[in-house]
Design a protein around this motif. Structure first.
Motif, mmCIF file in Angstrom:
data_model
loop_
_atom_site.group_PDB
_atom_site.id
_atom_site.type_symbol
_atom_site.label_atom_id
_atom_site.label_comp_id
_atom_site.label_asym_id
_atom_site.label_seq_id
_atom_site.Cartn_x
_atom_site.Cartn_y
_atom_site.Cartn_z
ATOM 1 N N MET A 194 0.842 -1.203 0.000
ATOM 2 C CA MET A 194 0.000 0.000 0.000
ATOM 3 C C MET A 194 0.874 1.248 0.000
ATOM 4 O O MET A 194 1.982 1.241 0.517
ATOM 5 C CB MET A 194 -0.902 0.014 1.237
ATOM 6 N N PRO A 195 0.352 2.362 -0.581
ATOM 7 C CA PRO A 195 1.049 3.649 -0.414
ATOM 8 C C PRO A 195 1.077 4.038 1.054
ATOM 9 O O PRO A 195 0.446 3.407 1.901
ATOM 10 C CB PRO A 195 0.188 4.617 -1.235
ATOM 11 N N SER A 196 1.792 5.097 1.353
ATOM 12 C CA SER A 196 1.837 5.614 2.718
ATOM 13 C C SER A 196 0.431 5.952 3.205
ATOM 14 O O SER A 196 -0.473 6.225 2.412
ATOM 15 C CB SER A 196 2.705 6.870 2.754
ATOM 16 N N THR A 197 0.237 5.923 4.511
ATOM 17 C CA THR A 197 -1.042 6.334 5.096
ATOM 18 C C THR A 197 -0.994 7.770 5.601
ATOM 19 O O THR A 197 -1.941 8.228 6.253
ATOM 20 C CB THR A 197 -1.407 5.406 6.256
ATOM 21 N N ALA A 198 0.091 8.504 5.297
ATOM 22 C CA ALA A 198 0.247 9.861 5.835
ATOM 23 C C ALA A 198 -0.903 10.770 5.438
ATOM 24 O O ALA A 198 -1.333 11.626 6.216
ATOM 25 C CB ALA A 198 1.579 10.454 5.385
ATOM 26 N N LEU A 199 -1.424 10.623 4.211
ATOM 27 C CA LEU A 199 -2.517 11.484 3.733
ATOM 28 C C LEU A 199 -3.828 10.710 3.610
ATOM 29 O O LEU A 199 -4.712 11.096 2.836
ATOM 30 C CB LEU A 199 -2.152 12.110 2.387
ATOM 31 N N ALA A 200 -3.968 9.627 4.350
ATOM 32 C CA ALA A 200 -5.203 8.859 4.315
ATOM 33 C C ALA A 200 -6.385 9.760 4.653
ATOM 34 O O ALA A 200 -6.324 10.571 5.575
ATOM 35 C CB ALA A 200 -5.120 7.692 5.303
ATOM 36 N N GLY A 201 -7.452 9.634 3.888
ATOM 37 C CA GLY A 201 -8.638 10.462 4.098
ATOM 38 C C GLY A 201 -8.693 11.703 3.248
ATOM 39 O O GLY A 201 -9.719 12.393 3.231
ATOM 40 N N ILE A 202 -7.608 12.012 2.529
ATOM 41 C CA ILE A 202 -7.579 13.164 1.622
ATOM 42 C C ILE A 202 -7.911 12.685 0.215
ATOM 43 O O ILE A 202 -7.317 11.724 -0.285
ATOM 44 C CB ILE A 202 -6.199 13.854 1.628
ATOM 45 N N THR A 253 0.377 15.284 -8.234
ATOM 46 C CA THR A 253 -0.697 14.416 -7.743
ATOM 47 C C THR A 253 -0.192 12.994 -7.501
ATOM 48 O O THR A 253 -0.689 12.302 -6.608
ATOM 49 C CB THR A 253 -1.888 14.414 -8.711
ATOM 50 N N GLN A 254 0.817 12.554 -8.273
ATOM 51 C CA GLN A 254 1.425 11.254 -7.989
ATOM 52 C C GLN A 254 2.100 11.277 -6.619
ATOM 53 O O GLN A 254 2.013 10.310 -5.857
ATOM 54 C CB GLN A 254 2.434 10.888 -9.067
ATOM 55 N N MET A 255 2.781 12.361 -6.300
ATOM 56 C CA MET A 255 3.394 12.479 -4.977
ATOM 57 C C MET A 255 2.336 12.383 -3.886
ATOM 58 O O MET A 255 2.513 11.667 -2.879
ATOM 59 C CB MET A 255 4.150 13.800 -4.860
ATOM 60 N N LEU A 256 1.222 13.090 -4.058
ATOM 61 C CA LEU A 256 0.156 13.041 -3.060
ATOM 62 C C LEU A 256 -0.420 11.632 -2.962
ATOM 63 O O LEU A 256 -0.744 11.156 -1.864
ATOM 64 C CB LEU A 256 -0.928 14.050 -3.413
ATOM 65 N N ALA A 257 -0.532 10.947 -4.110
ATOM 66 C CA ALA A 257 -1.019 9.565 -4.100
ATOM 67 C C ALA A 257 -0.050 8.647 -3.382
ATOM 68 O O ALA A 257 -0.457 7.784 -2.592
ATOM 69 C CB ALA A 257 -1.243 9.083 -5.538
ATOM 70 N N ASP A 258 1.254 8.814 -3.633
ATOM 71 C CA ASP A 258 2.260 8.013 -2.929
ATOM 72 C C ASP A 258 2.159 8.204 -1.425
ATOM 73 O O ASP A 258 2.425 7.268 -0.651
ATOM 74 C CB ASP A 258 3.671 8.400 -3.377
ATOM 75 N N PHE A 277 6.244 7.626 -20.870
ATOM 76 C CA PHE A 277 6.081 8.982 -20.326
ATOM 77 C C PHE A 277 4.884 9.030 -19.378
ATOM 78 O O PHE A 277 4.989 9.538 -18.252
ATOM 79 C CB PHE A 277 5.893 9.963 -21.482
ATOM 80 N N TYR A 278 3.740 8.490 -19.813
ATOM 81 C CA TYR A 278 2.546 8.475 -18.974
ATOM 82 C C TYR A 278 2.774 7.658 -17.712
ATOM 83 O O TYR A 278 2.355 8.044 -16.606
ATOM 84 C CB TYR A 278 1.371 7.895 -19.760
ATOM 85 N N LEU A 279 3.466 6.547 -17.844
ATOM 86 C CA LEU A 279 3.696 5.670 -16.700
ATOM 87 C C LEU A 279 4.555 6.327 -15.626
ATOM 88 O O LEU A 279 4.515 5.928 -14.462
ATOM 89 C CB LEU A 279 4.362 4.375 -17.169
ATOM 90 N N SER A 280 5.329 7.345 -16.011
ATOM 91 C CA SER A 280 6.261 7.971 -15.073
ATOM 92 C C SER A 280 5.575 8.811 -14.005
ATOM 93 O O SER A 280 6.196 9.117 -12.980
ATOM 94 C CB SER A 280 7.265 8.849 -15.838
ATOM 95 N N CYS A 281 4.330 9.204 -14.214
ATOM 96 C CA CYS A 281 3.740 10.189 -13.288
ATOM 97 C C CYS A 281 2.274 9.916 -12.955
ATOM 98 O O CYS A 281 1.544 10.842 -12.583
ATOM 99 C CB CYS A 281 3.900 11.603 -13.854
ATOM 100 N N ASN A 282 1.842 8.666 -13.048
ATOM 101 C CA ASN A 282 0.426 8.393 -12.801
ATOM 102 C C ASN A 282 0.149 7.145 -11.984
ATOM 103 O O ASN A 282 -0.978 6.653 -11.977
ATOM 104 C CB ASN A 282 -0.325 8.326 -14.135
ATOM 105 N N ARG A 283 1.144 6.646 -11.254
ATOM 106 C CA ARG A 283 0.896 5.474 -10.415
ATOM 107 C C ARG A 283 -0.009 5.856 -9.238
ATOM 108 O O ARG A 283 -0.165 7.024 -8.887
ATOM 109 C CB ARG A 283 2.216 4.904 -9.897
ATOM 110 N N ASN A 284 -0.599 4.846 -8.630
ATOM 111 C CA ASN A 284 -1.414 4.998 -7.414
ATOM 112 C C ASN A 284 -2.635 5.896 -7.614
ATOM 113 O O ASN A 284 -3.156 6.455 -6.652
ATOM 114 C CB ASN A 284 -0.566 5.539 -6.249
ATOM 115 N N LYS A 285 -3.089 6.033 -8.857
ATOM 116 C CA LYS A 285 -4.276 6.849 -9.148
ATOM 117 C C LYS A 285 -5.395 5.966 -9.709
ATOM 118 O O LYS A 285 -5.158 4.839 -10.153
ATOM 119 C CB LYS A 285 -3.946 7.946 -10.170
#
Length: 403
Positions: free
Chosen positions: A1-9, A24-29, A67-75
């Motif tokens: 799982m991604p981090s839970t630091a921003l869980a609920g956002i 947004t990928q950073m926020l998803a991570d 290119f697309y794969l570089s910035c859209n994980r966890n979305k």
């Protein structure tokens, strides 16, 4: 799982290409739920920014660009046509159930559809709304389009890069990458303010501004001295030495950023005599006599192979590293130890390699990733859960090209 630091956002991501999707990928991570809204049938422009394209399990080429794969994980991907009235209502409904909205349309575009900050804050004054544009919301260039190379040129970044006779852009889309980092930081600060006051806000972020801000000490050297710094190729702008040197076989990058490290280099090179020369004994003196010391250092470094130098410099605790092409980067034992290359299961490609997030938390680690989503992969799921769209309604929306 991604981090839970921003869980609920929850983040509603209307952005495309690179800078804002990186944010947004950073926020998803970091654990936020990110819903990526794309055009039906086409999606994010960057899906087609290839070759290279990802390959399927049998080695066949897919239609998804690296290119697309570089910035859209966890979305999650939802397709909605914002140019239709029904699509606008769906996006407004999703925004009303989100904490953050991120977009990078040209200045004024979303106001035509009632999806700008002024329109959406009436329904939800707590919404944090981030707009990433080339030149910002105000000023004589506000309506202009632009891309990374243009901002590298205009911001002064190219004036710092390259050789004295030839300016050069950074090979990576560096203004986009830096803007993504500024953007994610801005969103986190705005969420902190929202939680403290109950008030959302509008964030106006410009790639040109971020490119200029990234010049840091290079710009300050000019502001303090009034002198335009010279480009130095692979040389740095701090202490001496700080640049690429060619060894007997291959290059390395060597930095002796203070007097202690320079003394250690002299010991490693068996050239203690350099410390008796007033031109070289201090950092300031070496900077002032750059043109005199560099030929001496170049001659010294050519006397041994790169690996011989790396061993002796490491022994004397002098910072240095090899020049690596990407195969060497991913084979490096430190990179492998740090887990900077990960693989995820992808329904199209099978096993998909990804760069890992470099942040290491103790309490809320980023422990896993989901593959960047296929176009519209989560449309039915998201609209049913958040907007209560029924299967019958969804079929009608699809038939009319809204989703």
């Amino acid at each position: 799982m991604p981090s839970t630091a921003l869980a609920g956002i929850r983040v509603l991501d209307l952005s495309r290409v690179l800078a804002a999707p990186l944010a947004t990928q950073m926020l998803a991570d970091l654990g936020a739920e990110v819903i990526k809204v794309e055009r039906p049938g086409a999606g994010d422009d960057s899906r087609t920014y290839g070759p290279p394209f990802a390959h399927g399990p049998g080695g066949e080429r897919t239609d998804t660009a690296a290119f697309y794969l570089s910035c859209n994980r966890n979305k999650r991907s939802v397709t909605v046509d914002h140019a239709t009235a029904e699509g606008q209502e769906l996006i407004r409904a999703l925004a009303a159930r989100s904490d953050v909205l991120v977009e990078n349309f040209r200045t004024g575009t979303l106001a035509k559809y009632g999806l700008d900050h002024v329109s959406l804050r009436e329904a939800d004054p707590r919404l944090v709304y981030l707009s990433v544009t080339g030149f910002g919301q105000t000023g004589p260039y506000a309506a202009r389009p632009g891309y990374d190379g243009i901002f590298q040129a205009m911001s002064g970044m190219m004036s710092a890069s390259g050789h004295p006779e030839e300016p050069m852009k950074v090979g990576v889309s560096m203004v986009d990458v830096l803007t993504g980092l500024y953007a994610s930081t801005a969103v986190l600060a705005a969420l902190r303010h929202r939680d403290a006051t109950g008030e959302g806000q509008f964030i106006d972020l410009s790639l040109l501004d971020c490119g200029l801000a990234s010049l840091s000490h290079f710009a300050m050297n000019y502001l303090v001295s009034g002198e335009v710094p010279r480009r130095r190729g692979n040389g740095g702008f701090g202490g001496i030495p700080s640049q690429v040197f060619l060894c007997k076989d291959e290059p390395l990058f060597l930095v002796a950023g203070n007097d202690r490290q320079f003394a250690a280099f002299c010991a490693a090179a068996d050239r203690i005599d350099l410390l008796q020369d007033a031109r070289f004994i201090t950092t300031s003196a070496r900077i002032a006599h750059r043109e005199e010391i560099l030929p001496v250092l170049e001659a010294i470094l050519r006397t041994r192979t790169r690996d011989e130098w790396l061993a002796v410099l490491d022994e004397h605790e002098v910072p240095a590293g090899p020049f690596n092409e990407l195969p060497e980067v991913f084979a490096d034992p430190q990179i492998r130890h740090r887990g900077m290359l990960v693989e995820v299961e992808d329904p199209v490609s099978g096993r998909l390699p990804l760069l890992a997030n470099p942040i290491r938390f103790t309490a809320t680690p980023v422990e896993g990733y989901t593959a960047p989503p296929a176009l519209g992969e989560h449309t039915a799921e998201v609209l049913a859960d958040l907007v209560e769209v029924t299967d019958h309604q969804l079929a009608g929306l699809r038939a009319r090209g809204v989703v």
